[in-house]
Design an enzyme around this catalytic site. Structure first.
Site, PDB file in Angstrom:
ATOM      1  N   TRP A  16     -13.081   9.957   5.157  1.00 54.07           N
ATOM      2  CA  TRP A  16     -11.856   9.899   4.357  1.00 54.07           C
ATOM      3  C   TRP A  16     -11.797  11.181   3.514  1.00 54.07           C
ATOM      4  CZ3 TRP A  16     -12.818   6.015   7.314  1.00 54.07           C
ATOM      5  CH2 TRP A  16     -11.829   5.088   7.597  1.00 54.07           C
ATOM      6  N   GLU A  50      -1.679  -0.969  13.430  1.00 58.81           N
ATOM      7  CA  GLU A  50      -2.955  -0.766  12.722  1.00 58.81           C
ATOM      8  C   GLU A  50      -4.131  -1.314  13.548  1.00 58.81           C
ATOM      9  OE1 GLU A  50      -3.064  -2.924   9.022  1.00 58.81           O
ATOM     10  OE2 GLU A  50      -4.632  -1.610   8.239  1.00 58.81           O
ATOM     11  N   GLU A  52       0.861  -1.192   0.000  1.00 59.76           N
ATOM     12  CA  GLU A  52       0.000   0.000   0.000  1.00 59.76           C
ATOM     13  C   GLU A  52       0.895   1.240   0.000  1.00 59.76           C
ATOM     14  OE1 GLU A  52      -3.679   0.342   1.774  1.00 59.76           O
ATOM     15  OE2 GLU A  52      -3.820  -1.709   2.483  1.00 59.76           O
TER      16      GLU A  52
HETATM   17  C1  BGC Z   1      -5.364   1.171   4.894  1.00 64.54           C
HETATM   18  C2  BGC Z   1      -6.006   2.084   5.893  1.00 64.54           C
HETATM   19  C3  BGC Z   1      -7.100   2.787   5.175  1.00 64.54           C
HETATM   20  C4  BGC Z   1      -8.103   1.735   4.859  1.00 64.54           C
HETATM   21  C5  BGC Z   1      -9.361   2.247   4.290  1.00 64.54           C
HETATM   22  C6  BGC Z   1      -6.381   0.134   4.550  1.00 64.54           C
HETATM   23  O1  BGC Z   1      -5.933  -0.854   3.736  1.00 64.54           O
HETATM   24  O2  BGC Z   1      -4.166   0.656   5.318  1.00 64.54           O
HETATM   25  O3  BGC Z   1      -5.275   2.661   6.816  1.00 64.54           O
HETATM   26  O4  BGC Z   1      -7.613   3.921   5.736  1.00 64.54           O
HETATM   27  O5  BGC Z   1      -7.538   0.722   4.075  1.00 64.54           O
HETATM   28  O6  BGC Z   1     -10.189   1.268   4.150  1.00 64.54           O
END
Ligand code: BGC
Length: 723
Positions: free
Chosen positions: A402, A603, A343
């Site tokens: 978001w 996370e 990511e």
């Molecule tokens: C990310 C997150 C993000 C999220 C949204 C993830 O895979 O690592 O931090 O905000 O997806 O769904």
């Protein structure tokens, strides 16, 4: 600036091999000053006569390349000789690495297949007052470099003994000049070096080096070797429960280094990529490794540390350190979710969750101003904001909390730094985002419908889901209200007519209250209270406190509720409960991960579970700054340093500390634009001692008593807490 230079590229496709562009030139007259102006499609390293032209790395950084590409200007006077050779090696970088890792899309193919090239001008200011410009054109040469492979996720493969034999003609090609902008963000640098702490064999016989700290950057190795000797390294964040090397959580990112040695003593590190890691596994290493041969180089944007938090509890200090490291590791030109797996994207939700804490911890004014310009540039026709910026997921639908980064981030940067320009710069974008919601909602004055991430990773998620159980329409409508309110506030600062938004805001609040008279989850209560969407905040806070107690005095919130929950409790008479959550050491809590050996913020609350198992390989980052947002509660409530909306940039401050008897002492300070503000409290036998240092006029509130003070140092005493 108007460029004379032409875009140049290689005359044939070099595949994975990084090309090096070369220009040889001589000086015929004395030079007073020399400058290199340069950018690339990819990431570049420029070397003049054997020396790097600057300390910056991974330039030109990461922007929304289709619309904005930074160029850099370097003073190279000191490096210029009579005969000169400029070498510029270009890797795929963020420009054409296959990102995001798990997505296949037309846009990804398009980005992957973009040409690699450079644009550059060497400006020579001569003693005689004249100026000479050497610009990229087809007279520049190109060859293959020793970097045989370099990508953001998969790593780098370098042949240290490679010598470029063939230098070929470059080709000029058409690429936009309109996208060129001078460097806007902070430069990316090698900021810290961490020595290896331990080298050991794991139970399954792997040779592993531990740096004792998760960082983002790369490893530097020094060794004495023979040409052709091989080094192969893998990166990992944690060991598994048996103590073995583990990086299945990097998903498809190979995060691998290969190095082929040259003869003799040498020091090497990758040049055009980076990793998130604490451990490296030496899959191949030609000699017996020693600690002194390894350093972890931490690479991030050159942001200045402005915030400090310490206290008497070593585990809390560890948590604070994890928060700062989480920020460093994810502030590499763009605020990213994580630095390791496939990511490493500018997730908007994560950025808005953390922006306040980030802006107290470090000076991120420039950093965010740049990223917000990218956000505005990538904002879609209909005003919606992508899930990530730069928008590498154009097919992803906009989500509440978001997309609201478009409004929350500029407002916070304005507040922390008193920077009105960021509001001027972003105001159109802010309005476009809320107008988008107004257009697409299925219910007037709320945001219903759409696809959202909900209270992402909330602990009250139904089994098998990533989303907490708070109602999505509730969250979306609450953020809609908040964003419209912030638009009205920003409009007022700018002297804009915002009547339309004021009316809209009132209607949203009314409709919200009618539609959601009751809350079902911790996050719902938190949002209703924090965003001022209830007429009875105290009653809601009482109910929230009840609910938390019923839940076993535990947090159940995810990305959306977590940043505000302690604030709300502290604000409405439940400071002690806020501290109970904050000081909790068992799962789920901030300190649980500390006890499990975390060196950055995780996370998931339980990235490593009680029994040592991992959460899941599908999504388990050990360096995700979002929950580090708790730092803003420490500054604002525990230490009590509060921004006043009427005095943005800390021109004045309110200081209202909330001490707790379970911590011996706590201190927080922020180096603001107007000087340092520091608040410290200590539990002593006599009572609680408050020591405050302020560089600005302050309103200090201790035990409900208010003191208006001028800049200076002040001490107050208060009777001991009753337990
Ligand atoms: C990310 C997150 C993000 C999220 C949204 C993830 O895979 O690592 O931090 O905000 O997806 O769904």
């Amino acid at each position: 600036m108007v460029f004379e230079a032409k875009w140049i590229t290689t005359s044939m496709n070099t595949g994975d091999v990084c090309p090096v562009f070369r220009k040889d030139w001589s000086i015929t007259k004395p030079v007073r000053k020399a400058e290199l102006i340069i950018t690339a499609l990819g990431v570049y390293e420029a070397v003049l006569n054997g020396s790097r032209v600057s300390e910056d790395v991974l330039m030109p950084g990461w922007t929304s390349y289709d619309k904005r590409l930074q160029y850099q200007k370097y003073d190279i006077t000191e490096l210029v000789e009579k005969e000169n050779s400029l070498m510029v090696t270009v890797g795929k970088g963020w420009f054409s690495s296959p990102m995001p890792g798990w997505v296949e899309s037309e846009d990804k193919d398009r980005r992957k297949n973009r040409p690699r090239g450079i644009l550059s001008e060497i400006h020579l200011y001569l003693e005689d007052g004249s100026e000479e410009i050497i610009s990229t054109d087809h007279s520049w040469k190109w060859g293959e470099s020793g970097i045989r492979f370099s990508e953001i996720y998969d790593g780098e493969y370098c042949d240290g003994s490679f010598v470029t034999k063939q230098w070929k003609q470059t080709e000029e090609f058409q690429w936009s000049y309109d996208i060129l902008i001078p460097q806007e963000g902070e430069p990316i640098r090698e900021m810290e070096r961490i020595s290896a702490k331990e080298i050991f064999y794991t139970p399954s016989g792997e040779l592993v080096v531990d740096f004792g700290q998760e960082v983002t950057g790369y490893v530097e190795i020094s060794l004495d070797a023979q040409a052709g000797d091989k080094v192969r390294i893998l990166h990992g964040e944690v060991l598994d429960k048996h103590g073995n090397f583990y990086n299945a959580n990097y998903r498809s990112a190979k995060a691998e280094l290969h190095y082929i040695c040259k003869d003799g003593k040498q020091t090497w590190h990758p040049r055009l990529t980076f990793f998130g890691f604490r451990y490296i596994k030496l899959v191949q290493f030609p000699i017996k490794p020693e600690l002194s041969q390894f350093a972890a180089v931490s690479v991030y944007s050159k942001i200045r540390r402005t915030g400090h938090i310490y206290c008497s509890d070593p585990e809390l200090n560890h948590l604070f350190s994890n928060i700062f490291w989480g920020q460093k590791g994810n502030f590499l030109d763009v605020p990213t979710d994580c630095p390791q797996r496939d990511e490493r994207l500018g997730w908007t939700g994560d950025a808005q969750v953390f922006v306040k804490a980030a802006s107290y911890n470090f000076d991120v004014e420039k950093f965010f101003c740049k990223w917000l310009r990218d956000l505005a540039a990538d904002q879609r026709e209909d005003g919606s904001v992508g899930q990530v910026i730069p928008d590498y997921l154009p097919e992803g639908s906009p989500s509440a909390a978001w997309g609201d980064a478009a409004v929350i981030c500029p407002w916070q940067i304005y507040l922390t730094y008193g920077n009105k320009r960021v509001l001027e710069q972003q105001f159109e974008s802010m309005k476009k985002w809320v107008d988008y919601i107004t257009k697409v909602t299925k219910t007037q004055y709320l945001w219903t419908g759409g696809e959202h991430f909900g209270d992402w990773l909330g602990l009250d998620a139904p089994s098998g889901s990533y989303k907490g159980s708070s109602r999505e329409d509730f969250i979306a409508s609450a953020f809609y209200a908040n964003s419209v309110r912030l638009v009205t506030k920003a409009g007022k600062v700018l002297g804009e007519d915002i009547t339309e938004y004021e009316i809209l805001y009132k209607n949203i609040v009314k409709t919200f209250q009618r539609t959601y008279p009751v809350c079902h989850t911790q996050t719902e209560y938190v949002l209703a209270i924090y965003f001022e969407l209830t007429e009875t905040p105290q009653k809601f806070a009482d109910q929230l406190a009840e609910l938390i107690k019923k839940d076993g005095s535990q947090i159940r919130t995810g990305f959306v509720g977590t940043p505000y929950i302690l604030h709300v409790l502290s604000e409405y008479g439940y400071a002690r409960l806020a501290y109970t959550l904050f000081l909790r050491r068992e799962y789920p809590s901030w300190l649980y991960s500390v006890r499990k050996g975390a060196t950055t913020i995780w996370e998931h609350w339980d990235g490593i579970m009680e029994n040592g198992d991992f959460w899941d390989t599908a999504m388990n980052s050990f360096n995700h700054y979002a929950y580090g947002a708790v730092a803003d509660w420490i500054y604002e409530k525990a230490a009590g340093i509060q921004l006043l909306e009427e005095a943005p940039g800390f021109e004045k401050v309110r200081i209202e500390p909330q001490a707790d008897y379970r911590i011996g002492w706590l201190e927080a300070s922020i180096d603001t634009k107007h000087g340092r503000i520091c608040s410290r409290w200590t539990n002593e036998d006599r009572g609680i001692k408050y020591e405050i240092e302020t560089a600005v006029d302050a309103e200090i509130i201790i035990n409900k008593e208010k003191y208006i003070v001028r800049p200076g140092c002040y001490t107050f005493w208060k009777d001991k807490h009753s337990k």
